[in-house]
Design a protein around this motif. Sequence first.
Motif, short mmCIF file in Angstrom:
data_model
loop_
_atom_site.label_atom_id
_atom_site.label_comp_id
_atom_site.label_asym_id
_atom_site.label_seq_id
_atom_site.Cartn_x
_atom_site.Cartn_y
_atom_site.Cartn_z
N GLN A 1 -33.55 -9.53 -0.67
CA GLN A 1 -33.17 -10.59 -1.72
C GLN A 1 -31.90 -11.20 -1.32
O GLN A 1 -30.97 -10.44 -0.59
CB GLN A 1 -32.76 -9.52 -3.15
N PHE A 2 -31.86 -12.43 -1.19
CA PHE A 2 -30.68 -13.23 -0.67
C PHE A 2 -29.53 -13.49 -1.85
O PHE A 2 -30.02 -13.91 -2.96
CB PHE A 2 -30.82 -14.36 -0.11
N VAL A 3 -28.32 -12.73 -1.74
CA VAL A 3 -27.43 -12.66 -2.82
C VAL A 3 -26.18 -13.60 -2.23
O VAL A 3 -25.58 -13.13 -1.27
CB VAL A 3 -27.09 -11.25 -3.11
N PRO A 4 -26.10 -14.70 -2.97
CA PRO A 4 -25.25 -15.51 -2.72
C PRO A 4 -23.58 -15.03 -3.21
O PRO A 4 -23.51 -14.21 -3.91
CB PRO A 4 -25.47 -16.72 -3.30
N LEU A 5 -22.81 -15.13 -2.23
CA LEU A 5 -21.41 -14.54 -2.20
C LEU A 5 -20.51 -15.85 -2.21
O LEU A 5 -20.41 -16.65 -1.50
CB LEU A 5 -21.47 -13.58 -1.03
N LEU A 6 -19.63 -15.56 -3.31
CA LEU A 6 -18.49 -16.39 -3.51
C LEU A 6 -17.30 -15.89 -3.57
O LEU A 6 -17.13 -15.18 -4.64
CB LEU A 6 -18.79 -17.54 -4.44
N ASN A 7 -16.36 -15.95 -2.84
CA ASN A 7 -15.00 -15.38 -2.94
C ASN A 7 -14.04 -16.13 -2.38
O ASN A 7 -14.14 -17.21 -1.75
CB ASN A 7 -14.88 -13.84 -2.67
N GLN A 8 -12.69 -15.77 -2.34
CA GLN A 8 -11.45 -16.58 -1.83
C GLN A 8 -11.55 -16.62 -0.35
O GLN A 8 -11.11 -17.48 0.15
CB GLN A 8 -10.19 -15.78 -2.52
N GLN A 9 -12.07 -15.61 0.17
CA GLN A 9 -12.00 -15.41 1.65
C GLN A 9 -13.09 -16.48 2.31
O GLN A 9 -12.86 -17.25 3.11
CB GLN A 9 -12.63 -14.09 2.19
N ILE A 10 -14.14 -16.77 1.49
CA ILE A 10 -15.21 -17.82 1.95
C ILE A 10 -14.74 -19.06 1.67
O ILE A 10 -15.08 -19.90 2.56
CB ILE A 10 -16.51 -17.32 1.14
N ILE A 11 -14.02 -19.32 0.70
CA ILE A 11 -13.55 -20.72 0.32
C ILE A 11 -12.34 -20.91 1.58
O ILE A 11 -12.43 -22.16 2.00
CB ILE A 11 -12.73 -20.57 -1.13
N GLU A 12 -11.61 -20.07 1.68
CA GLU A 12 -10.45 -20.27 2.82
C GLU A 12 -10.91 -20.64 3.99
O GLU A 12 -10.56 -21.54 4.58
CB GLU A 12 -9.39 -18.97 2.99
N GLN A 13 -11.94 -19.82 4.44
CA GLN A 13 -12.68 -20.06 5.87
C GLN A 13 -13.22 -21.38 5.94
O GLN A 13 -13.52 -21.67 7.13
CB GLN A 13 -13.79 -18.83 6.06
N SER A 14 -13.68 -22.06 4.76
CA SER A 14 -14.47 -23.16 4.71
C SER A 14 -13.58 -24.44 4.97
O SER A 14 -13.97 -25.48 5.36
CB SER A 14 -15.40 -23.37 3.68
N GLN B 1 -22.25 -11.20 -7.97
CA GLN B 1 -20.78 -10.97 -7.53
C GLN B 1 -20.50 -9.66 -7.82
O GLN B 1 -19.96 -9.11 -7.03
CB GLN B 1 -19.72 -12.12 -8.18
N LYS B 2 -21.04 -9.18 -8.79
CA LYS B 2 -20.66 -7.69 -9.33
C LYS B 2 -21.56 -6.89 -8.28
O LYS B 2 -20.82 -5.82 -7.72
CB LYS B 2 -21.06 -7.38 -10.62
N LEU B 3 -22.58 -7.34 -7.98
CA LEU B 3 -23.38 -6.37 -6.99
C LEU B 3 -22.85 -6.39 -5.57
O LEU B 3 -22.73 -5.34 -5.08
CB LEU B 3 -24.88 -7.06 -6.76
N ALA B 4 -22.27 -7.44 -5.01
CA ALA B 4 -21.74 -7.61 -3.74
C ALA B 4 -20.43 -6.75 -3.86
O ALA B 4 -20.20 -5.95 -2.76
CB ALA B 4 -21.54 -8.93 -3.56
N ALA B 5 -19.53 -6.83 -4.79
CA ALA B 5 -18.19 -5.91 -4.93
C ALA B 5 -18.56 -4.64 -4.95
O ALA B 5 -17.97 -3.78 -4.40
CB ALA B 5 -17.51 -6.61 -6.23
#
Length: 200
Positions: free
Chosen positions: A21-34, A123-127
């Motif tokens: 299952q591909f779980v998309p992740l969105l957090n501050q770190q990903i935004i900053e890196q982009s 997002q909860k699953l990823a956390a």
Amino acid sequence: MRSERNIMKLADHLNSKVSFQFVPLLNQQIIEQSLTARPTLAERNDRFNVYYQAILAYKAALFQGKRKGRSFLLNMQSAVVDHHRTFSQDLALELAKDCQLDLDMFVEDCDSDLAKQAFQTDQKLAAEMKVQQSSSAVIFNCSASQCGLLLNDVTYESLCDVCESQGVATKEMLMTEPTYPQNNQAASAGGDLHPHLHVL
């Protein structure tokens, strides 16, 4: 995109059933890196909204089936990463059409509470699994343990190493091209429909 393709390649090479299952992740770190150095708050918010809309579009595609959803995701990643296109609603509709999605349903689902709830659940699953990087995978060997193994860099070789260490398959077997029996006899031989390996 590389991580997803490596996981799909692994599933293709394993003789046992693999659930992924591909779980998309969105957090501050990903935004900053982009973003470039020292982005403004407005730039961060804009980037977040683009990523958020892309994730909702992926979730909407998934509502029409896992294969169509995965196809949509891979096509979207290819358009953005390989062809340097900017994600937009027009691109999402183009990709949805290419994946033969029901367009009316897709448009409705993109803005649905269900898609937004699915995003929150991811997002909860990823956390819970301590995933912080976008190219990560959590691998479970369902026949041996309920504990998962977190890989932060999902290369095909690292996936093969995990499979070998868990006794799922040898690295040598996974590095060769798979051979498929006629009429899918191998898939039905054991009658075992439960996955041996689960990858998130």
